[in-house]
Design a protein around this motif. Structure first.
Motif, short mmCIF file in Angstrom:
data_model
loop_
_atom_site.label_atom_id
_atom_site.label_comp_id
_atom_site.label_asym_id
_atom_site.label_seq_id
_atom_site.Cartn_x
_atom_site.Cartn_y
_atom_site.Cartn_z
N ARG A 276 0.81 -1.23 0.00
CA ARG A 276 0.00 0.00 0.00
C ARG A 276 0.84 1.28 0.00
N VAL A 277 2.16 1.12 -0.04
CA VAL A 277 3.04 2.30 -0.01
C VAL A 277 2.76 3.23 -1.19
N ASP A 278 2.64 2.68 -2.39
CA ASP A 278 2.39 3.51 -3.56
C ASP A 278 1.06 4.24 -3.47
N ASP A 279 0.07 3.63 -2.81
CA ASP A 279 -1.23 4.28 -2.64
C ASP A 279 -1.10 5.51 -1.74
N VAL A 280 -0.36 5.38 -0.65
CA VAL A 280 -0.16 6.51 0.26
C VAL A 280 0.62 7.62 -0.46
N LEU A 281 1.66 7.24 -1.17
CA LEU A 281 2.46 8.24 -1.89
C LEU A 281 1.61 8.98 -2.92
N SER A 282 0.70 8.27 -3.55
CA SER A 282 -0.19 8.89 -4.52
C SER A 282 -1.12 9.91 -3.85
N VAL A 283 -1.66 9.56 -2.70
CA VAL A 283 -2.53 10.48 -1.96
C VAL A 283 -1.75 11.74 -1.58
N ILE A 284 -0.53 11.56 -1.09
CA ILE A 284 0.30 12.71 -0.71
C ILE A 284 0.60 13.58 -1.92
N ASP A 285 0.99 12.96 -3.02
CA ASP A 285 1.34 13.69 -4.23
C ASP A 285 0.15 14.48 -4.78
N ASN A 286 -1.04 13.89 -4.74
CA ASN A 286 -2.22 14.56 -5.27
C ASN A 286 -2.76 15.65 -4.35
N THR A 287 -2.38 15.63 -3.09
CA THR A 287 -2.91 16.57 -2.11
C THR A 287 -1.98 17.76 -1.85
#
Length: 109
Positions: free
Chosen positions: A52-63
């Motif tokens: 799930r690391v990539d999912d968290v990084l995606s949320v951070i990047d998009n926010t």
């Protein structure tokens, strides 16, 4: 398991917190200060499974986006400050600084 440490500007803090909850991630939020602007930051600590690391990084990047901000330079150290006139300088701020580290053990009591 990984520990994600994300340092974001205070302006992005609430939105990132909301998005992490929306995507079912638990995080601990810490008020921090630092950086070249000496402005308030928020540090998020988030333990996640490896897949799930990539999912968290995606949320951070998009926010947490970058934006331009006018700041006044600090008075130079030493010398006469009487003749120093600080003019505002435009700098790019925002985004996030993220560290991903392996977790040896995890316990919830």
């Amino acid at each position: 398991m990984k520990m994600i440490i994300a340092i974001v500007q205070d302006q992005d803090s609430q939105e990132l917190s909301d998005q992490l909850v929306k995507h079912n991630f638990r995080a601990t939020k810490l008020a921090t200060t630092g950086g070249f602007l000496r402005a308030g930051n928020t540090t998020f600590l988030c333990g996640v499974d490896d897949d799930r690391v990539d999912d968290v990084l995606s949320v951070i990047d998009n926010t947490c986006g970058n934006r331009d901000q006018l700041v006044s330079p600090m008075t130079p150290m030493g010398g006469s400050a009487d003749s120093y006139i600080p003019y505002p300088v435009e700098v790019e701020v925002g985004g996030a600084t993220v560290f991903v580290m392996p977790v040896e053990a995890f316990h919830r009591f």
